[in-house]
Write an enzyme that holds these catalytic residues in place. Sequence first.
Site, PDB file in Angstrom:
ATOM      1  N   ASP A  18       0.770  -1.241   0.000  1.00 16.83           N
ATOM      2  CA  ASP A  18       0.000   0.000   0.000  1.00 16.83           C
ATOM      3  C   ASP A  18       0.809   1.304   0.000  1.00 16.83           C
ATOM      4  O   ASP A  18       0.634   2.133  -0.886  1.00 16.83           O
ATOM      5  CB  ASP A  18      -0.972  -0.012   1.189  1.00 16.83           C
ATOM      6  CG  ASP A  18      -2.022   1.081   1.074  1.00 16.83           C
ATOM      7  OD1 ASP A  18      -2.331   1.493  -0.048  1.00 16.83           O
ATOM      8  OD2 ASP A  18      -2.532   1.527   2.106  1.00 16.83           O
ATOM      9  N   CYS A  43     -17.465  -7.684 -15.474  1.00 10.92           N
ATOM     10  CA  CYS A  43     -18.504  -6.772 -14.970  1.00 10.92           C
ATOM     11  C   CYS A  43     -19.730  -6.771 -15.874  1.00 10.92           C
ATOM     12  O   CYS A  43     -20.840  -6.471 -15.417  1.00 10.92           O
ATOM     13  CB  CYS A  43     -17.958  -5.348 -14.869  1.00 10.92           C
ATOM     14  SG  CYS A  43     -16.687  -5.131 -13.611  1.00 10.92           S
ATOM     15  N   CYS A  80     -23.270  -4.514 -15.832  1.00 15.83           N
ATOM     16  CA  CYS A  80     -23.580  -4.058 -14.470  1.00 15.83           C
ATOM     17  C   CYS A  80     -22.927  -2.707 -14.200  1.00 15.83           C
ATOM     18  O   CYS A  80     -21.747  -2.501 -14.488  1.00 15.83           O
ATOM     19  CB  CYS A  80     -23.082  -5.087 -13.453  1.00 15.83           C
ATOM     20  SG  CYS A  80     -23.341  -4.595 -11.732  1.00 15.83           S
ATOM     21  N   CYS A  88     -14.438  11.731  -4.431  1.00 12.43           N
ATOM     22  CA  CYS A  88     -14.611  10.471  -3.704  1.00 12.43           C
ATOM     23  C   CYS A  88     -14.650  10.720  -2.194  1.00 12.43           C
ATOM     24  O   CYS A  88     -13.788  11.415  -1.643  1.00 12.43           O
ATOM     25  CB  CYS A  88     -13.458   9.536  -4.060  1.00 12.43           C
ATOM     26  SG  CYS A  88     -13.437   7.996  -3.122  1.00 12.43           S
ATOM     27  N   CYS A  95     -21.399  -4.475  -5.044  1.00 12.62           N
ATOM     28  CA  CYS A  95     -20.920  -5.359  -6.118  1.00 12.62           C
ATOM     29  C   CYS A  95     -21.538  -6.744  -5.989  1.00 12.62           C
ATOM     30  O   CYS A  95     -21.412  -7.403  -4.947  1.00 12.62           O
ATOM     31  CB  CYS A  95     -19.396  -5.458  -6.075  1.00 12.62           C
ATOM     32  SG  CYS A  95     -18.717  -6.565  -7.341  1.00 12.62           S
ATOM     33  N   CYS A 112     -22.486   5.498  -6.046  1.00  7.41           N
ATOM     34  CA  CYS A 112     -21.604   6.544  -5.530  1.00  7.41           C
ATOM     35  C   CYS A 112     -22.399   7.800  -5.171  1.00  7.41           C
ATOM     36  O   CYS A 112     -23.048   8.402  -6.033  1.00  7.41           O
ATOM     37  CB  CYS A 112     -20.526   6.892  -6.557  1.00  7.41           C
ATOM     38  SG  CYS A 112     -19.382   8.157  -5.947  1.00  7.41           S
ATOM     39  N   CYS A 150     -15.486   5.249   2.665  1.00  8.65           N
ATOM     40  CA  CYS A 150     -16.807   4.936   2.117  1.00  8.65           C
ATOM     41  C   CYS A 150     -16.733   3.561   1.474  1.00  8.65           C
ATOM     42  O   CYS A 150     -15.786   3.260   0.743  1.00  8.65           O
ATOM     43  CB  CYS A 150     -17.211   5.985   1.079  1.00  8.65           C
ATOM     44  SG  CYS A 150     -18.813   5.699   0.290  1.00  8.65           S
TER      45      CYS A 150
END
Length: 382
Positions: free
Chosen positions: A136, A190, A193, A216, A250, A200, A243
């Site tokens: 990260d 995906c 979809c 975001c 999903c 969001c 968030c």
Amino acid sequence: MQHGKSLEAQIKAKAAEIGFAACGIARADAAPKAGVRLRAWLADGSHGSMIWMEERAHHRESPAGLWPEVRSIIALGMSYAPATDPLALAGEGGIGRISVYAQGGDYHDVIKRRLKELARWLVGAAPGADVKVFVDTAPVMEKPLSEAAGLGWQGKHTNLVSREHGSWLFLGAIYTTLDLTPDNAGRTTCGSCDACLSACPTNAFPAPFRLDARRCISYLTIEHKGPIPTEFREAIGNRIYGCDDCLAVCPWNKFAAAAQANQAFLPRAELVAPELRDLLQLDDAAFREVFAGSPIKRIGRDRMVRNCLIAAGNSGDAGLVPVVASLLEDPTAEVRGAAIWALRQLDAGRWMAERKARLAVEADPEVLAEWAVQGPPPRGRI
């Protein structure tokens, strides 16, 4: 090496033994388009104030840019699948919502420890190999590399999606000088979809597979310093750190078993549904005590209280007015400004009275801008 078992198979078996839910291998040059997309994203300004992404883009855009000797990438994922619905507390007045990944221990520490354990084992199994571990905070493109290694694919929300683990994977990587046999890359599944895009609250996706971080909520509540732009405040609702909306909706999450989550990431009881009233009263020392060992600690007390004030303003809870009003005296402009907005949302009469008393003594231009708001107060909030 174990007789009859390839090194790649042994790596994956060892990774599973250590606690990784997913492991795949990619060549170091397996995601060449990632760097191109990164440069375009930065040029567009979609990274907001995350200047560190610009400064180390030359390292981030390809593994060889960071370490020229790297030949293979071992991509790893550790599940943090939640046991309860991450959206269950939406609109719960005086409660603050914390992103699932931050409700337990700091994943950086846990994953780096496991990565180092696997790296030590690998050096023992393949003498002469050189390795580096990343999680990260390093300039590494974990998501496209994980896709190249077959862990899943980058969904329309730009996060990795796995058939087995849904959206709930912490990612890490081991770079090595070994020439390992790569896995097949993940393929986007995906289809038509668009659940993540529609979910969001701030319309942070200008198009599928593109994120504008400046819109975001995770960026606004974690990375963004200073006042949160007015246009996003009501949409933030009661989210005070991160968030989960685009992840939680999903459909692939129905295959993610919460039981596979590492025990180190089980939520701390006090962070599952924290009371805004309690968080608003934290001073710096209390903040550090409450969030010790948590990734939340890095944003500091002032930014957390700012976030809680936005949530308080959205709560409709008049019982929070006294503690909100007390923060008009806070020494930090970032906090005072958010307190002004929250007070106006909750009690317009009190806001007007405080405004008359404080305008003449306030010196910070951003705080003065909060007091200078014109027009009628929000209806139903008096």
